[in-house]
Design a protein around this motif. Structure first.
Motif, PDB file in Angstrom:
ATOM      1  N   ALA A 121       0.990  -1.097  -0.032  1.00 51.77           N
ATOM      2  CA  ALA A 121      -0.156  -0.096   0.021  1.00 51.77           C
ATOM      3  C   ALA A 121       0.862   1.261   0.051  1.00 51.77           C
ATOM      4  O   ALA A 121       0.154   1.751  -0.788  1.00 51.77           O
ATOM      5  N   ALA A 122       2.230   0.793   0.777  1.00 51.84           N
ATOM      6  CA  ALA A 122       2.883   2.553   0.792  1.00 51.84           C
ATOM      7  C   ALA A 122       3.481   2.867  -0.295  1.00 51.84           C
ATOM      8  O   ALA A 122       3.661   3.493  -0.633  1.00 51.84           O
ATOM      9  N   ALA A 123       4.021   1.891  -0.935  1.00 48.35           N
ATOM     10  CA  ALA A 123       4.879   1.647  -2.868  1.00 48.35           C
ATOM     11  C   ALA A 123       3.497   2.131  -3.714  1.00 48.35           C
ATOM     12  O   ALA A 123       4.121   2.654  -4.811  1.00 48.35           O
ATOM     13  N   ILE A 124       2.849   1.918  -3.617  1.00 52.12           N
ATOM     14  CA  ILE A 124       1.761   2.418  -4.407  1.00 52.12           C
ATOM     15  C   ILE A 124       1.183   3.312  -3.662  1.00 52.12           C
ATOM     16  O   ILE A 124       1.420   4.116  -4.885  1.00 52.12           O
ATOM     17  N   ALA A 125       0.957   4.091  -3.253  1.00 53.21           N
ATOM     18  CA  ALA A 125       0.720   5.370  -2.254  1.00 53.21           C
ATOM     19  C   ALA A 125       2.104   6.511  -2.788  1.00 53.21           C
ATOM     20  O   ALA A 125       1.827   7.236  -3.552  1.00 53.21           O
ATOM     21  N   ILE A 183      -2.879   4.928   4.675  1.00 49.95           N
ATOM     22  CA  ILE A 183      -2.963   5.194   3.589  1.00 49.95           C
ATOM     23  C   ILE A 183      -3.973   5.402   2.372  1.00 49.95           C
ATOM     24  O   ILE A 183      -3.634   6.346   1.646  1.00 49.95           O
ATOM     25  N   LEU A 184      -4.617   3.636   2.796  1.00 51.10           N
ATOM     26  CA  LEU A 184      -5.938   4.347   1.568  1.00 51.10           C
ATOM     27  C   LEU A 184      -6.954   5.387   1.971  1.00 51.10           C
ATOM     28  O   LEU A 184      -6.939   5.825   0.598  1.00 51.10           O
ATOM     29  N   ILE A 185      -7.074   5.689   2.530  1.00 51.38           N
ATOM     30  CA  ILE A 185      -8.406   6.279   2.989  1.00 51.38           C
ATOM     31  C   ILE A 185      -7.962   7.726   2.458  1.00 51.38           C
ATOM     32  O   ILE A 185      -8.140   8.345   1.591  1.00 51.38           O
ATOM     33  N   ASP A 193      -8.090   1.724  -6.447  1.00 53.59           N
ATOM     34  CA  ASP A 193      -8.580  -0.066  -6.932  1.00 53.59           C
ATOM     35  C   ASP A 193      -7.080  -0.641  -7.528  1.00 53.59           C
ATOM     36  O   ASP A 193      -7.100  -1.741  -7.821  1.00 53.59           O
ATOM     37  N   GLN A 194      -5.565   0.253  -7.254  1.00 49.01           N
ATOM     38  CA  GLN A 194      -4.329  -0.909  -7.915  1.00 49.01           C
ATOM     39  C   GLN A 194      -3.770  -1.786  -6.838  1.00 49.01           C
ATOM     40  O   GLN A 194      -3.685  -2.991  -6.511  1.00 49.01           O
ATOM     41  N   TYR A 195      -4.311  -1.218  -5.049  1.00 44.70           N
ATOM     42  CA  TYR A 195      -4.116  -1.876  -3.563  1.00 44.70           C
ATOM     43  C   TYR A 195      -5.239  -3.221  -4.059  1.00 44.70           C
ATOM     44  O   TYR A 195      -4.415  -4.903  -3.685  1.00 44.70           O
ATOM     45  N   ARG A 196      -6.463  -3.169  -4.672  1.00 45.04           N
ATOM     46  CA  ARG A 196      -7.574  -4.545  -4.568  1.00 45.04           C
ATOM     47  C   ARG A 196      -7.213  -5.324  -5.238  1.00 45.04           C
ATOM     48  O   ARG A 196      -6.781  -6.603  -4.921  1.00 45.04           O
TER      49      ARG A 196
END
Length: 350
Positions: A121-125, A183-185, A193-196
């Motif tokens: 999640a951190a890498a994507i965000a 992070i996601l919020i 969507d990527q994390y999902r």
């Protein structure tokens, strides 16, 4: 007198030999099931491919043929990855149940799922990561750090109390899952969507660039696990008895923790969080083998690999033209199966 003694020994050895033959026959049967599932996995999908075409793709590869490209670069590595991930999760689950003496334990108790989820999640965000291979790297890093934190909090280097390890794992997992939600919020819809797509658990799009490092790590973890088969039998009797039998509980706990972190961390990083395999497969294996880890670990490895591959195949055909992630299919298959095992008979003793 001598004849009578020999007859007695032979009669005593007969049930043990019969049980060994039964265990071996069961292991061969599950291995054959896995072998039968492999070609099925290569030809089944949103774009069906005949067995003959699949064989030509392997024996006479044509880079200009789209079917050959699909088989060699997607279907084959996906099939192999399902086997490797399943085997790793099954053995990791069997080790966790032995260490904690808890029949409901699974690899998630070492925080690998939560650690991998937070890192991805951190890498994507924050880093804009959008590559499956990069997900694997960050997921493995997060799983390793979470496992190391639980190792330190559980004081595994000086011998472990199973309750303390479970509490440490639960605490770290809650903190990491909370960080993931924060992070996601605070991220936009694209990041969520990527994390999902990663967090549902999927083998889609995983190629040999993922298969290579995961296989090496899983081989390392399986090697450590198999070397611990006898010490785990002793440790299951309790720390005092295991010391009396010549086992060093602190050393066994440390090596077993490393094996679980490596096996479950590599699997989670490659395919996302996948539950029930590490919980259900060891119980199914234990019903056949009994508590001996010399048989239980190989059984759990084969059974979990077959379950993972079967779930992936079903996920490709159950909702055409799309597919359902293997993490969802494993839960759909494993949940009712585990409930049925519990209702039919008492869960096998560890």
């Amino acid at each position: 007198m001598t004849t009578h003694s020999s007859t007695t020994v032979s009669a005593g050895q007969l049930p043990a030999r019969r049980q060994a033959r039964r265990r071996l026959a069961g292991l061969v049967a599950f291995a054959l099931l896995l072998v039968l599932l492999i070609p099925l996995s290569v030809v089944v999908g949103s774009r069906p491919i005949g067995f003959e075409a699949a064989w030509r793709a392997i024996s006479a590869f044509d880079p200009a043929n789209s079917e050959h490209l699909l088989v060699v670069h997607l279907r084959i590595p996906r099939t192999l990855l399902a086997i490797v991930v399943g085997a790793g999760l099954g053995v990791a689950g069997a080790i966790m149940q032995a260490l904690t003496r808890n029949p409901l334990a699974d690899p998630g108790l070492f925080g690998v799922n939560a650690g991998a989820a937070a890192a991805v999640a951190a890498a994507i965000a924050y880093l804009g990561t959008a590559n499956v291979t990069a997900y694997m790297g960050f997921g493995l890093l997060g799983a390793g750090l979470a496992g190391a934190a639980i190792y330190a909090l559980g004081d595994l280097g000086r011998g472990a109390n199973p309750v303390r390890v479970v509490l440490a794992g639960a605490a770290i997992s809650v903190v990491l899952l909370s960080l993931t939600q924060i992070i996601l919020i605070n991220s936009d819809e694209r990041i969520f969507d990527q994390y999902r797509h990663w967090t549902v658990g999927s083998l889609q799009g995983r190629g040999f660039e993922v298969m290579g490092p995961v296989s090496l790590l899983t081989a390392l973890g399986l090697g450590i696990a198999l070397l611990l088969a006898r010490p785990l039998d002793a440790l299951a009797l309790g720390q005092d008895l295991s010391r009396a039998l010549g086992t060093n509980p602190a050393r066994v706990w440390s090596l077993a923790a490393i094996a679980v972190i490596v096996l479950a961390g590599a699997a989670t990083a490659a395919a996302g969080p996948i539950g029930f395999i590490g919980l259900t497969a060891p119980h199914l294996a234990r019903f056949i083998t009994g508590p001996s880890h010399r048989w239980l670990l190989p059984y759990a490895m084969i059974v979990s690999a077959a379950l993972m591959l079967a779930a992936d195949i079903l996920g490709r055909v159950i909702a055409p033209p799309g597919e359902i992630g293997v993490g969802i299919m494993v839960a759909l298959m494993g949940g009712p199966f585990f409930v049925a095992m519990v209702r039919r008979r008492r869960i096998a003793q560890l």
